[in-house]
Write an enzyme that holds these catalytic residues in place. Sequence first.
Site, short mmCIF file in Angstrom:
data_model
loop_
_atom_site.label_atom_id
_atom_site.label_comp_id
_atom_site.label_asym_id
_atom_site.label_seq_id
_atom_site.Cartn_x
_atom_site.Cartn_y
_atom_site.Cartn_z
N SER A 231 0.83 -1.21 0.04
CA SER A 231 -0.01 -0.11 0.02
C SER A 231 0.87 1.28 -0.11
CB SER A 231 -0.74 -0.17 1.35
OG SER A 231 -1.48 1.24 1.58
N TYR B 71 -2.95 -0.96 10.19
CA TYR B 71 -2.90 -1.42 8.78
C TYR B 71 -1.57 -1.15 8.06
CZ TYR B 71 -4.18 -1.56 3.94
OH TYR B 71 -4.21 -1.81 2.26
#
Length: 253
Positions: A147, A160
Site C-alpha cells: 500500500s 494497517y
Amino acid sequence: MGRLNGKTALVTGSSRGMGRATAIRLAQEGALVAVHYTNGKEAADDVVATIEKDGGRAFAVRAELGVTGDVHELFLGVEQGLKDRTGSTELNILVNNAGVMGGVAAEDTTPEQFDRLYAVNAKAPFFIIQRALKNMPSGGRIINISSGLTKVANPEEIAYAMTKGAVEQLALHFAKLLGPRNITINSVAPGITRNGNPAFDIPEVVDQMAALSAFNRVGEPQDVADVVAFLATDDARWITGAFVDATGGTLLG
Ligand code: NDP
C-alpha cells in the site's frame, strides 16, 4: 499468444476488487488461475465464469486466511484444482492480494483487531509463500500487494500500514533467497483504488480521493492488475526485491 500461456497462478482475495481484476488479466494472458475467496463464493464463481467466457481457464478455491490451518486448506484446494486440469501441482505465479483494512483510530484499536490485521495481511502471505515454494519451479513469480500507506502518513490506519510495512520486507529478503532459484518477488503498492467500499458512491468523497493522485482520479482495479501482470511475465525477469509504486503518482506529494 498470451505472455503467460502454460503458466499457473494463484491470486488470493480475487473474488472482488484488484484481485478480481488481476485474476482476469492473468487469465487473458493465458494463465490457468486459482481464484481464491472467503465469503464471496458467488463473486468468485462469477470471476471464473467471466474468465471462461473469454476462453480462459480458472477455478475457485475457498479458504479463510488468518485462522489456524488456513494455508493448508488453501493449498488442498489449489493443488486439487491444478492437478485436475494440468496433471501437476506446479504453481508459477503467486499474487498475495487478500487483505483487510483497519478503519479504526489508533486510540481505539484493540489487541484483537491488531492481531487480526497482522494474521490476514502479513502472517498469511509469509506462510503462503513458504508453502507455494514447494510447488514453484524456476521462473516463478511472487507479487505481494502492499500500500502507498507505507510511504505517506495516515493516522487513521496506523496498524494497517504496519502490516503493509511487514509485507514489503518479504520482497527484500526473499529476493536474495530466491534469486538462485530464478524466482522473482516484488511488492506492488496501490494508492486509493476503487472497490466495494460505499465511499466510492459519494461523488464529493471520490473527488477528494482523486485529488491525491497526479492524474486527478482514483485508481481502477485494472490499473493495478496491469502492473501485477507485467511483473508476472518474462519481461520482468530482471526485477526482484523491488517496491513498485502503483499509486498513480500519489506518493509524489
Ligand atoms: P477488496 O476489499 O475489494 O477485496 C478483498 C479480497 O480479499 C476479497 O476477495 C476477500 O474475499 C479477500 N479477503 C479478505 N479477508 C480475507 C480473509 N481473512 N481470508 C481470505 N480472503 C480474504 O480488496 P481491494 O481490491 O480493495 O484490496 C486488495 C489489496 O490491495 C489488499 O491487500 C489491500 O490492503 C490493498 N490495498 C487496497 C487499496 C484500496 O484503495 N482499495 C489501497 C492500497 C492497498 P471475500 O470477499 O470472498 O471474503
